[in-house]
Design a protein around this motif. Structure first.
Motif, PDB file in Angstrom:
ATOM      1  N   VAL A  27     -10.702   7.626   0.575  1.00  0.00           N
ATOM      2  CA  VAL A  27      -9.338   7.678   0.017  1.00  0.00           C
ATOM      3  C   VAL A  27      -9.285   6.724  -1.188  1.00  0.00           C
ATOM      4  CG1 VAL A  27      -6.907   7.289   0.463  1.00  0.00           C
ATOM      5  CG2 VAL A  27      -8.394   8.193   2.261  1.00  0.00           C
ATOM      6  N   PRO A  28      -8.846   7.207  -2.321  1.00  0.00           N
ATOM      7  CA  PRO A  28      -8.779   6.318  -3.496  1.00  0.00           C
ATOM      8  C   PRO A  28      -7.738   5.231  -3.314  1.00  0.00           C
ATOM      9  CG  PRO A  28      -7.722   8.408  -3.972  1.00  0.00           C
ATOM     10  CD  PRO A  28      -8.384   8.571  -2.632  1.00  0.00           C
ATOM     11  N   SER A  29      -8.020   4.093  -3.975  1.00  0.00           N
ATOM     12  CA  SER A  29      -7.072   2.983  -3.924  1.00  0.00           C
ATOM     13  C   SER A  29      -5.946   3.216  -4.917  1.00  0.00           C
ATOM     14  CB  SER A  29      -7.779   1.665  -4.230  1.00  0.00           C
ATOM     15  OG  SER A  29      -8.304   1.697  -5.554  1.00  0.00           O
ATOM     16  N   GLN A  30      -4.978   2.330  -4.859  1.00  0.00           N
ATOM     17  CA  GLN A  30      -3.835   2.462  -5.769  1.00  0.00           C
ATOM     18  C   GLN A  30      -4.258   2.334  -7.224  1.00  0.00           C
ATOM     19  OE1 GLN A  30      -0.691  -0.208  -4.862  1.00  0.00           O
ATOM     20  NE2 GLN A  30       0.654   0.511  -6.499  1.00  0.00           N
ATOM     21  N   ARG A  31      -5.191   1.413  -7.520  1.00  0.00           N
ATOM     22  CA  ARG A  31      -5.657   1.203  -8.897  1.00  0.00           C
ATOM     23  C   ARG A  31      -6.380   2.441  -9.404  1.00  0.00           C
ATOM     24  NH1 ARG A  31      -6.111  -3.346 -11.673  1.00  0.00           N
ATOM     25  NH2 ARG A  31      -5.767  -4.589  -9.787  1.00  0.00           N
ATOM     26  N   GLU A  32      -7.210   3.067  -8.516  1.00  0.00           N
ATOM     27  CA  GLU A  32      -7.937   4.266  -8.922  1.00  0.00           C
ATOM     28  C   GLU A  32      -6.982   5.420  -9.207  1.00  0.00           C
ATOM     29  OE1 GLU A  32     -12.077   3.366  -6.452  1.00  0.00           O
ATOM     30  OE2 GLU A  32     -10.671   4.904  -5.771  1.00  0.00           O
ATOM     31  N   VAL A  33      -5.941   5.495  -8.414  1.00  0.00           N
ATOM     32  CA  VAL A  33      -4.955   6.554  -8.652  1.00  0.00           C
ATOM     33  C   VAL A  33      -4.265   6.348  -9.992  1.00  0.00           C
ATOM     34  CG1 VAL A  33      -2.781   7.532  -7.825  1.00  0.00           C
ATOM     35  CG2 VAL A  33      -4.601   7.007  -6.199  1.00  0.00           C
ATOM     36  N   GLU A  34      -3.919   5.084 -10.305  1.00  0.00           N
ATOM     37  CA  GLU A  34      -3.269   4.798 -11.580  1.00  0.00           C
ATOM     38  C   GLU A  34      -4.189   5.145 -12.748  1.00  0.00           C
ATOM     39  OE1 GLU A  34      -2.171   0.756 -11.378  1.00  0.00           O
ATOM     40  OE2 GLU A  34      -0.482   1.081  -9.994  1.00  0.00           O
ATOM     41  N   GLU A  35      -5.472   4.809 -12.618  1.00  0.00           N
ATOM     42  CA  GLU A  35      -6.414   5.129 -13.685  1.00  0.00           C
ATOM     43  C   GLU A  35      -6.547   6.641 -13.853  1.00  0.00           C
ATOM     44  OE1 GLU A  35     -10.012   3.191 -12.715  1.00  0.00           O
ATOM     45  OE2 GLU A  35      -9.289   1.154 -13.221  1.00  0.00           O
ATOM     46  N   ALA A  36      -6.563   7.379 -12.737  1.00  0.00           N
ATOM     47  CA  ALA A  36      -6.660   8.843 -12.823  1.00  0.00           C
ATOM     48  C   ALA A  36      -5.435   9.429 -13.519  1.00  0.00           C
ATOM     49  CB  ALA A  36      -6.812   9.429 -11.424  1.00  0.00           C
ATOM     50  N   LEU A  37      -4.283   8.873 -13.238  1.00  0.00           N
ATOM     51  CA  LEU A  37      -3.062   9.347 -13.890  1.00  0.00           C
ATOM     52  C   LEU A  37      -3.097   9.087 -15.396  1.00  0.00           C
ATOM     53  CD1 LEU A  37      -0.358   8.239 -11.264  1.00  0.00           C
ATOM     54  CD2 LEU A  37      -1.186  10.570 -11.722  1.00  0.00           C
ATOM     55  N   VAL A  38      -3.618   7.907 -15.757  1.00  0.00           N
ATOM     56  CA  VAL A  38      -3.716   7.566 -17.192  1.00  0.00           C
ATOM     57  C   VAL A  38      -4.678   8.509 -17.898  1.00  0.00           C
ATOM     58  CG1 VAL A  38      -4.464   5.781 -18.821  1.00  0.00           C
ATOM     59  CG2 VAL A  38      -3.045   5.161 -16.858  1.00  0.00           C
ATOM     60  N   ARG A  39      -5.825   8.801 -17.244  1.00  0.00           N
ATOM     61  CA  ARG A  39      -6.793   9.725 -17.854  1.00  0.00           C
ATOM     62  C   ARG A  39      -6.193  11.126 -18.012  1.00  0.00           C
ATOM     63  NH1 ARG A  39     -10.522   7.053 -14.462  1.00  0.00           N
ATOM     64  NH2 ARG A  39     -10.405   8.783 -12.964  1.00  0.00           N
ATOM     65  N   ARG A  40      -5.446  11.513 -16.995  1.00  0.00           N
ATOM     66  CA  ARG A  40      -4.830  12.847 -17.075  1.00  0.00           C
ATOM     67  C   ARG A  40      -3.816  12.918 -18.206  1.00  0.00           C
ATOM     68  NH1 ARG A  40      -1.550  15.828 -12.086  1.00  0.00           N
ATOM     69  NH2 ARG A  40      -1.019  17.752 -13.250  1.00  0.00           N
ATOM     70  N   LYS A  41      -3.065  11.814 -18.385  1.00  0.00           N
ATOM     71  CA  LYS A  41      -2.078  11.786 -19.477  1.00  0.00           C
ATOM     72  C   LYS A  41      -2.776  11.814 -20.836  1.00  0.00           C
ATOM     73  CE  LYS A  41       2.234  11.455 -20.734  1.00  0.00           C
ATOM     74  NZ  LYS A  41       3.195  12.530 -20.424  1.00  0.00           N
ATOM     75  N   SER A  94       0.836  -1.192   0.000  1.00  0.00           N
ATOM     76  CA  SER A  94       0.000   0.000   0.000  1.00  0.00           C
ATOM     77  C   SER A  94       0.877   1.250   0.000  1.00  0.00           C
ATOM     78  CB  SER A  94      -0.919   0.013   1.238  1.00  0.00           C
ATOM     79  OG  SER A  94      -1.684   1.206   1.256  1.00  0.00           O
ATOM     80  N   ILE A  95       0.490   2.214  -0.833  1.00  0.00           N
ATOM     81  CA  ILE A  95       1.278   3.440  -0.948  1.00  0.00           C
ATOM     82  C   ILE A  95       1.046   4.369   0.243  1.00  0.00           C
ATOM     83  CG2 ILE A  95       1.325   3.332  -3.452  1.00  0.00           C
ATOM     84  CD1 ILE A  95      -0.917   5.387  -3.482  1.00  0.00           C
ATOM     85  N   TYR A  96       0.052   4.015   1.058  1.00  0.00           N
ATOM     86  CA  TYR A  96      -0.275   4.884   2.188  1.00  0.00           C
ATOM     87  C   TYR A  96       0.322   4.374   3.491  1.00  0.00           C
ATOM     88  CZ  TYR A  96      -3.569   6.550  -1.250  1.00  0.00           C
ATOM     89  OH  TYR A  96      -4.126   7.042  -2.395  1.00  0.00           O
ATOM     90  N   THR A  97       1.132   3.335   3.427  1.00  0.00           N
ATOM     91  CA  THR A  97       1.776   2.823   4.634  1.00  0.00           C
ATOM     92  C   THR A  97       3.029   3.657   4.919  1.00  0.00           C
ATOM     93  OG1 THR A  97       0.974   0.617   4.110  1.00  0.00           O
ATOM     94  CG2 THR A  97       2.773   0.791   5.730  1.00  0.00           C
ATOM     95  N   VAL A  98       3.111   4.142   6.132  1.00  0.00           N
ATOM     96  CA  VAL A  98       4.229   5.000   6.521  1.00  0.00           C
ATOM     97  C   VAL A  98       5.109   4.244   7.504  1.00  0.00           C
ATOM     98  CG1 VAL A  98       4.929   7.170   7.607  1.00  0.00           C
ATOM     99  CG2 VAL A  98       2.841   7.043   6.192  1.00  0.00           C
ATOM    100  N   HIS A  99       6.396   4.165   7.180  1.00  0.00           N
ATOM    101  CA  HIS A  99       7.341   3.492   8.066  1.00  0.00           C
ATOM    102  C   HIS A  99       8.115   4.567   8.866  1.00  0.00           C
ATOM    103  CE1 HIS A  99       6.722  -0.362   6.121  1.00  0.00           C
ATOM    104  NE2 HIS A  99       6.712   0.326   4.972  1.00  0.00           N
TER     105      HIS A  99
END
Length: 284
Positions: A244-258, A211-216
């Motif tokens: 909070v959007p999931s990792q897959r949703e974030v990737e899809e948003a990035l693709v749409r923006r591109k 998960s991209i939201y895990t903080v160490h």
């Protein structure tokens, strides 16, 4: 011993025949039967014609005479038969017997008429001439069409296939093919199951991403906070009170923006408007 024909051709025989015929005028047969008005002479000319026909019928039996000679003899016989018929009619007119009804037909029966062509007959070897033999070949009789009642007599349980298993051959073949079909179906099911399980396993591996939201927290200030971190599998997870959007949703948003950036850079305004209209209509 010389034959009779050779004896008749000797000089003595010809001389004797000339003496007998001396002073006699040989009477010729009239060309038309209507020219004869005497019944005895009409009978005489009819017998003469029959004698000529008999000689020619005997000659035409020899197949070695050649095709042309046989055809000529056959034509002469048919001509004499017609002439004989004229004399028989004339004899009847003069009050004599009706030979067409009571006379013998031995000579007529020896000839054979072509089917559909009455009057002209073929005698002896003329029936085997090229082109004539085919005329006498009988065509095969047409097959009789069965009635509906006759057809229904043959309809029974065997007609519908209810007795196919009684021969002892069909059942073993069906059993063999049935086993083969079952084995193929089982093998196909196992291969599909294995491919499905491998696909699900791959999908689970893809989903098991970090998960991209895990903080160490690697910079602890004191020993107490370090102990808490060691007891929580090396990381602290924050609880978000907003979606909070999931990792897959974030990737899809990035693709749409591109995609939008590329469209704005290379596509015209008209094309962008049409694309936006199409998406609105499709509900995208």
């Amino acid at each position: 011993m010389a034959r009779n024909a050779e004896k008749a051709m000797t000089a003595l025989a010809r001389f004797r025949q000339a003496q007998l015929e001396e002073g006699k005028v040989k009477e010729r047969r009239p060309f038309l039967a209507s020219e004869c008005s005497e019944l005895p002479k009409a009978e005489k000319w009819r017998r003469q014609i029959i004698s000529e026909i008999s000689k020619k019928v005997a000659q035409i039996q020899n197949a070695g005479l050649g095709e042309f000679r046989i055809r000529d003899l056959n034509d002469e016989i048919n001509k004499l038969l017609r002439e004989k018929g004229h004399w028989e009619v004339r004899i009847k007119e003069l009050g004599g017997p009706d030979y067409a009804r009571v006379g013998p037909r031995m000579l007529d029966h020896e000839g054979k008429e072509v089917p559909g062509n009455r009057g002209y007959k073929y005698f002896g070897a003329a029936r085997d001439l090229p082109g004539v033999r085919e005329l006498f070949e009988k065509e095969p009789a047409p097959a009789l069409r069965k009635t509906r009642a006759e057809l229904m007599k043959d309809v029974d349980a065997e007609y519908y296939g209810y007795r196919d298993e009684d021969d002892g051959v069909l059942l073993p073949l069906e059993t063999q093919y049935e086993k083969q079909a079952v084995m193929e179906a089982v093998q196909k099911w196992r291969s599909e199951k294995e491919s499905r399980l491998s696909g699900e396993k791959q999908q689970e591996e893809d989903e098991e991403e970090e998960s991209i939201y895990t903080v160490h927290n690697q910079e602890a200030d004191d020993d107490e906070s370090q102990e808490e971190q060691d007891g929580e599998e090396g990381g602290v997870t924050f609880i978000a009170h907003v979606p909070v959007p999931s990792q897959r949703e974030v990737e899809e948003a990035l693709v749409r923006r591109k995609k939008m950036e590329l469209l704005q850079r290379y596509a015209s305004e008209t094309l962008q408007a049409q694309s936006q209209t199409a998406k609105t209509l499709l509900g995208l």
